[in-house]
Design a protein around this motif. Structure first.
Motif, short mmCIF file in Angstrom:
data_model
loop_
_atom_site.label_atom_id
_atom_site.label_comp_id
_atom_site.label_asym_id
_atom_site.label_seq_id
_atom_site.Cartn_x
_atom_site.Cartn_y
_atom_site.Cartn_z
N TRP A 476 0.71 -1.84 0.04
CA TRP A 476 0.17 -0.22 -0.23
C TRP A 476 0.85 1.24 -0.50
N CYS A 477 1.69 1.07 0.65
CA CYS A 477 3.09 2.55 1.18
C CYS A 477 3.60 2.76 -0.40
N LEU A 478 3.81 1.34 -1.11
CA LEU A 478 4.91 1.78 -2.30
C LEU A 478 3.54 1.82 -3.05
N ALA A 479 2.96 1.89 -3.40
CA ALA A 479 1.40 2.18 -4.52
C ALA A 479 1.91 3.42 -4.40
N ARG A 480 1.68 4.36 -3.32
CA ARG A 480 1.14 5.66 -2.87
C ARG A 480 2.75 6.79 -2.40
N GLY A 481 3.93 6.17 -2.13
CA GLY A 481 4.75 6.58 -2.09
C GLY A 481 5.16 7.41 -0.88
N VAL A 482 4.35 6.98 0.24
CA VAL A 482 5.03 6.83 1.19
C VAL A 482 5.63 5.41 2.12
N TYR A 483 5.80 6.18 2.95
CA TYR A 483 6.42 5.70 4.05
C TYR A 483 5.98 4.79 5.71
N PRO A 484 5.26 3.98 6.50
CA PRO A 484 4.72 3.05 7.29
C PRO A 484 4.14 4.79 8.60
N ARG A 485 5.71 5.35 9.25
CA ARG A 485 5.58 5.84 9.76
C ARG A 485 3.90 7.12 9.75
N GLU A 486 4.55 7.68 7.81
CA GLU A 486 3.26 8.77 7.84
C GLU A 486 1.91 7.83 7.41
N VAL A 487 1.58 6.51 7.54
CA VAL A 487 -0.11 6.16 7.62
C VAL A 487 -0.09 5.91 9.23
N TRP A 488 0.33 5.85 9.57
CA TRP A 488 0.16 5.76 11.69
C TRP A 488 0.38 6.79 12.20
N ALA A 489 0.57 8.10 11.54
CA ALA A 489 1.14 9.49 12.04
C ALA A 489 -0.15 10.07 11.29
N GLY A 490 -1.13 9.98 10.81
CA GLY A 490 -1.56 10.81 9.90
C GLY A 490 -3.38 10.30 9.48
N LEU A 491 -3.63 10.73 8.75
CA LEU A 491 -5.50 10.62 8.21
C LEU A 491 -5.47 9.34 8.02
N PHE A 496 -5.58 2.62 5.53
CA PHE A 496 -5.20 1.93 5.05
C PHE A 496 -5.53 0.62 6.47
N GLN A 497 -6.78 1.53 7.31
CA GLN A 497 -7.51 0.40 7.53
C GLN A 497 -8.77 -0.35 6.87
N ARG A 498 -9.41 0.88 6.00
CA ARG A 498 -10.50 0.47 5.09
C ARG A 498 -9.91 -0.91 4.01
N HIS A 499 -8.44 -0.55 3.85
CA HIS A 499 -8.18 -2.06 2.80
C HIS A 499 -7.99 -2.84 3.34
N LEU A 500 -7.66 -3.13 4.73
CA LEU A 500 -7.63 -3.89 5.21
C LEU A 500 -9.17 -4.63 5.62
N LEU A 501 -9.90 -3.68 5.36
CA LEU A 501 -11.42 -4.19 6.16
C LEU A 501 -11.66 -5.11 4.59
N ASP A 502 -11.29 -4.28 3.34
CA ASP A 502 -12.11 -4.96 1.94
C ASP A 502 -11.31 -5.82 2.04
N GLN A 503 -10.31 -6.55 2.65
CA GLN A 503 -9.58 -7.97 2.45
C GLN A 503 -10.25 -8.40 3.46
N SER A 504 -10.60 -8.22 4.37
CA SER A 504 -11.11 -9.54 5.25
C SER A 504 -10.25 -9.68 6.48
N VAL A 505 -9.60 -8.61 6.34
CA VAL A 505 -8.99 -8.31 8.07
C VAL A 505 -9.31 -7.85 8.86
N PRO A 506 -9.93 -8.93 9.98
CA PRO A 506 -10.77 -8.12 11.28
C PRO A 506 -10.35 -7.12 11.67
N LEU A 507 -10.59 -5.94 12.21
CA LEU A 507 -9.84 -5.00 13.57
C LEU A 507 -10.53 -5.13 14.72
#
Length: 619
Positions: A476-491, A496-507
């Protein structure tokens, strides 16, 4: 000779987490190189011999990712095809070993075959490259970024250049090579705030590891192995016994093939991998039992801090410990009928573990180096003691769920065990992300837990979920040109969580609304936004009861969560004058209007399902 490979994501370590990471990264469009130190992928489920999965009571219907559930079902399908048995005699899901520690016990080779089959299409397409019998020895780091990792083995060296690197080794072997901050052993009480932590840190207090082995029983035959070197010392120091001590100090006596004197099931069926009579009632097919017991847990030295020379000695002694326990079972264990000692008919089965000596290809590792992560899980986050809710502490950045006791085996310098109840918990995304380097993720037992909380996060389905989330995150980070810490620290974390839910990963834990349920995603989103903060009836149970009305005691939290999902910081419109009445349609409708949603179909009183239906425009 040194060769070079380039890919999007390099996964160092073919553990169960590494396999899950490779599968998900490939399915999410990345090119992957996956390395493995042995010739079997799968880590604790295969090469380490623990193919009796450590899971939880809901695993058949909830509490695992869709891909992990498919892995389990593929194992069962193998046995259905092989023996023509579809389920257990009572109709329960098929358990080939019918072991009492796990709902799914199987032969390690079957796990390997299933993993290879799952990955085969990605290998055939060229998207996935597998490198067996290789371990990491060097890494190049420029600033805050890893540029390549070199692995060695099979007579050559391979340098892997990638944009993201995942450490999926069972001991966190990549961490020191890339300069990632890490810890080992037991942290101090002042550091973690954990009641059961020692007053001072003990970095060498690492849980013991085990060389597992498999045996069958051939009555009337003698398959006694030669007495291992140092047998008496190892036997007495451990000591060897089938009587364990419960947390309250009471003895728990087991017998080998019969029910124990206090009603405990037989030692033989504890981690049995193949039940002969299940597949052949005539008795012509013998059982296969895997031995992973306190008596062959090796906790006398730490592999992580050992030099290469010390590691050779430690592994040799650990192997002799397991063989010595087998020899004790063959010659000295009290027989169930009191007629003497030993069962010489126990026959070691090297082919089950795929080794010449009959021991697992690699030791079963319980504790790794652990990253200093953006978020750390402590024992207080997950322990059941003192909590009135059905779930462990809520985390905003969940990337999965798990549940297991806080299970700590004897460690170096600490012979005590721990087996404390926990509540169903979440896996924080921040626990997978190290402080540095920026393009590294943890994908195995090396996430940001403590020595204590690691005892709950090291088990099969949790490790798989960790690896799966890491693989998806890297792609997901590769496709968007971001680092994981940027995903965690921001909006981006909610995206990303919605992306996980779309792949049937319960949160979140919602046992009656599993992946595939029409209200799975809206329910998960509501809980992520704090719908259970009101401590109403749904906070006290793992079931959401979607057809039941929303209780007034939880309404403020539930409707506030709905507004947050809609992107609004407004407060719900709940009439305080009606505090002793059921929540009304009008009150919920007022909140839906603020969220820009329709109240069409809303019941009176409104149910959880009504809210999920109203949320459809947001999905």
């Amino acid at each position: 000779m040194t060769s070079t490979l380039s890919c999007d994501i390099a996964i160092i370590g073919g553990s169960l987490g590494g396999v899950a990471a490779a599968l998900t990264a490939c399915e999410n469009g990345a090119s992957v190189v996956l390395t493995e130190a042995t010739d079997w992928l799968g880590g604790q489920a295969t090469s380490q011999g623990v193919s009796a999965l450590d899971e939880h009571r809901y695993i058949e219907t909830f509490g695992a990712t869709r891909r992990y559930a498919a892995f389990r079902e593929a194992i069962r399908d193998h046995y259905r095809r092989r023996y023509g048995v579809a389920a257990m005699p009572d109709g329960a899901p098929l358990n080939p070993g019918d072991g009492w520690v796990s709902a799914l016990c199987f032969e390690p080779r079957v796990g390997v075959a299933v993993i290879e089959d799952v990955l085969a299409s990605h290998v055939a397409s060229g998207r996935l490259t597998l490198l067996y019998n290789r371990t990491p020895v060097f890494a190049t780091v420029q600033g805050d970024t890893i540029t390549d990792v070199t692995v060695t083995g099979a007579g050559d060296k391979v340098t892997i250049a990638a944009r993201f690197f995942l450490d999926a080794t069972d001991l966190g072997d990549l961490l020191p090579l890339v300069g990632a901050p890490w810890v080992t052993g037991a942290e101090s009480r002042d550091d973690t705030g954990e009641v059961d932590a020692p007053e001072e840190a003990r970095p060498g207090e690492v849980q013991g590891f085990t060389f597992c082995f498999a045996v069958e029983y051939c009555p009337g035959e003698d398959h006694t192995i030669p007495k291992p070197e140092g047998y008496e010392r190892l036997r007495d120091a451990q000591p060897f016994t089938l009587t364990l001590t419960a947390s309250d100090g009471a003895p728990r006596p087991f017998r080998v093939f019969e029910t124990g004197p206090t009603g405990l099931p037989p030692f033989w069926t504890y981690r049995r991998l193949l039940s002969g009579r299940l597949f052949d009632p005539s008795g012509n097919l013998r059982d296969i039992a895997m031995i992973n017991w306190n008596s062959n847990d090796y906790h006398h030295a730490d592999l992580i801090s050992a030099t290469p020379e010390e590691r050779v000695r430690i592994l040799d002694e650990a192997k002799r410990l397991s063989l010595s326990f087998l020899y004790w079972l063959q010659t000295e264990v009290p027989r169930d009928d009191g007629s003497g000692y030993g069962y010489p008919g126990l026959r070691l089965l090297p082919d089950v573990m795929g080794t010449a000596d009959g021991l697992s290809k690699a030791p079963y590792i319980r504790e790794s180096r652990r990253i200093r992560a953006l978020r750390r899980v402590t024992a207080s986050d997950i322990l059941a003691a003192g909590r009135t809710t059905a779930r462990a502490a809520h985390v905003f950045d969940s990337c999965g769920v798990g549940w297991y006791f806080m299970d700590l085996h004897p460690a170096v310098g600490n012979p005590k065990s721990m087996f404390e109840p926990t509540l169903p918990f979440q896996i924080p995304l921040g626990a997978l992300i190290p402080q540095r380097p920026a393009n590294l993720l943890a994908a195995c037992k090396n996430i940001g837990t403590t020595h204590l909380s690691n005892g709950s996060y090291r088990l099969h389905p949790v490790e798989w979920n960790i690896g799966e989330a890491a693989g998806i995150l890297a792609a997901w980070c590769l496709a968007r040109g971001v680092y994981p810490r940027e995903v965690w620290a921001g909006l981006l974390v909610r995206m990303f969580q919605r992306h996980l839910l779309d792949q049937s990963v319960p949160l979140e834990w919602t046992i009656d609304i599993p992946p595939g349920h029409p209200h799975f995603i809206p329910t998960q989103l509501l809980l992520l936004e704090g719908a259970l903060e009101g401590n109403g009836p749904r906070a006290a149970a793992l079931a959401i009861a979607p057809d039941q009305p929303v209780d007034r005691t939880e309404a403020t939290a539930v409707l506030r969560a709905l507004l947050r999902v809609a992107g609004s910081s407004a407060e719900p419109q709940i009439d305080p004058a009606r505090a002793h009445e059921p929540l009304s349609r009008a009150e919920v409708e007022a909140t839906l209007v603020i969220a820009g949603l329709s109240a069409t179909g809303l019941g009176d009183p409104p149910t959880w399902s009504d809210l999920c239906e109203a949320m459809r425009p947001l999905l």
